[in-house]
Design a protein around this motif. Structure first.
Motif, short mmCIF file in Angstrom:
data_model
loop_
_atom_site.label_atom_id
_atom_site.label_comp_id
_atom_site.label_asym_id
_atom_site.label_seq_id
_atom_site.Cartn_x
_atom_site.Cartn_y
_atom_site.Cartn_z
N SER A 262 -23.64 93.75 62.46
CA SER A 262 -24.99 94.23 62.21
C SER A 262 -24.97 95.44 61.29
O SER A 262 -24.33 96.44 61.58
N SER A 265 -26.80 98.53 63.19
CA SER A 265 -26.42 98.78 64.58
C SER A 265 -26.59 100.24 65.00
O SER A 265 -26.70 100.54 66.18
N LYS A 269 -33.29 100.31 68.15
CA LYS A 269 -33.72 98.91 68.17
C LYS A 269 -35.23 98.81 68.00
O LYS A 269 -36.00 99.46 68.69
N TYR A 330 -30.99 94.32 65.97
CA TYR A 330 -31.58 95.65 66.05
C TYR A 330 -32.84 95.77 65.19
O TYR A 330 -33.84 96.32 65.61
N SER A 331 -32.75 95.23 63.96
CA SER A 331 -33.86 95.39 63.03
C SER A 331 -34.68 94.13 62.81
O SER A 331 -35.81 94.19 62.34
#
Length: 399
Positions: A262, A265, A269, A330-331
């Motif tokens: 990621s 990361s 989040k 996360y994104s």
């Protein structure tokens, strides 16, 4: 003086084929009966369930809103209302705005010798995405079709032993089908007439009728039964899958998914990560049937996922046309898009094997043919046993 004619000895091959056919049939006949019957009854699972759950799947016009609630909010509402020990594991979202979302609770243990001990929970909650109302909850663990499936796959034994308890008899069944075709094959044109259809005009003996049922129905079903058996052991034994893969793509194994780290990361989040992924999925595959999204960060084996995978199904009730998307967990950024048409032949076949095995790959006509073939396969151990029993009793009388 008369010349002595040297007659050629008949090849004993058919005698040995008959013995193999008999021995294997007597040894695994009961398992073949159970596996064939459970598989046959499972074929129309989707059609029956969709009919029984119609009111839960399709929303009423007055209950359809303009925009669904956020997935995270829906997950929280389902979690609070059902108050299950295990978290929501996934959601299946239809592209049809008039259908409900299906939230899944699924947790599996490695311990336990049977299906009921291994599957801790398997529930489906049908939810109105516009209001968050739970329309219905089904305990799939005890659903008749799910039990039939696991009887078919492993006689309800755990995932380690089950495939072998069914896989080995299936391999023997394949040998029985091949030897059966060889034994059926007529020596000449005159013998061929009575092998293709029933001629019971002057036949009153049940033994003869039973023999014809086993012989004739077995021949017509054998080719589909071979396909069903081979696609079945494809699931059970990795070397069978690897052989298919080698034949179709020239490589011993399917391409492995690259592990993508990621890039976001270290970021906090995004709470809307699921909605961002869902919006992009709908945009890329607007003509698809539905897509499945993991919500607990784990796959079905309980392994932690580094990213957010989304599986897109092209057609309703089919698994063969699958597109795989990978998002940053996360994104919500799109990291990879693997459409069905970009897969190699072995990957396409791997996705299609389940549909071929159940007949759904060939539509409703395929399912009907598979159902008839399944019923015939179920009858073969019974008629075969009666043929053997009839001959056994006949020999007993002579003694």
């Amino acid at each position: 003086m008369r010349k002595k004619h040297h007659h050629k000895k008949k090849a004993p091959s058919k005698k040995w084929y008959a013995k193999l056919h008999l021995w294997f049939g007597l040894s695994v006949g009961l398992i073949i009966f159970i596996v064939s019957l459970s598989g046959t009854l499972y074929i129309f699972k989707d059609e029956i369930q969709n009919s029984l759950r119609k009111e839960d799947i399709y929303l009423k016009k007055e209950d359809i809103g303009t925009k669904p609630l956020p997935i995270t909010l829906l997950r929280e509402k389902v979690t609070l209302e059902l108050n299950e020990k295990y978290p929501v594991s996934a959601v299946e979202i239809p592209l049809d705005k008039g259908k409900s979302y299906q939230f899944e609770f699924y947790e599996k243990s490695k311990k336990g010798w049977n299906y009921f001990q291994q599957v801790r929970i398997n529930k489906q909650a049908y939810v109105n995405p516009y209001t968050g109302e739970i329309l219905a909850v089904y305990d799939e663990k005890y659903d008749v079709f799910n039990i039939l499936k696991y009887i078919h796959w492993g006689l309800l034994l755990n995932s380690e032993w089950g495939p072998y308890t069914v896989g080995i008899p299936t391999v023997l069944f394949i040998i029985m089908l091949i030897t059966g075709i060889i034994l059926w094959w007529p020596k000449n044109k005159n013998a061929r007439k009575g092998r293709f259809w029933f001629n019971w005009e002057h036949v009153k003996n049940w033994k003869r009728k039973n023999y014809d049922l086993h012989n004739i129905l077995g021949f017509y079903t054998s080719f589909i039964a071979l396909l069903l058996s081979v696609t079945g052991i494809y699931f059970a034994y990795p070397y069978v899958k690897n052989t298919f893969t080698l034949a179709l793509s020239g490589s011993w194994e399917l391409p492995k998914e690259k592990e993508r780290k990621s890039p976001d990361s270290l970021m906090a989040k995004n709470e809307a990560v699921f909605d961002l992924a869902a919006a992009q999925t709908e945009k890329l595959y607007a003509k698809s049937s539905s897509f499945r999204m993991t919500l607990n960060g784990k796959n079905k084996k309980g392994k932690e996922l580094k990213n957010l995978p989304v599986t897109v199904y092209g057609l309703d009730g089919r698994y063969s046309e699958r597109n795989i998307l990978t998002f940053d967990k996360y994104s919500g950024k799109l990291l990879a898009n693997k459409p069905h048409h970009n897969l190699n032949t072995a990957e396409k076949y791997s996705n299609a094997n389940y549909d071929i095995h159940t007949g759904s790959y060939f539509g409703i006509i395929g399912k009907i043919i598979w159902f008839i073939a399944g019923l015939t396969c179920t009858s073969l151990p019974v008629t075969g046993f009666l043929v053997w029993w009839g001959k056994r009793k006949k020999k007993g009388k002579k003694i």
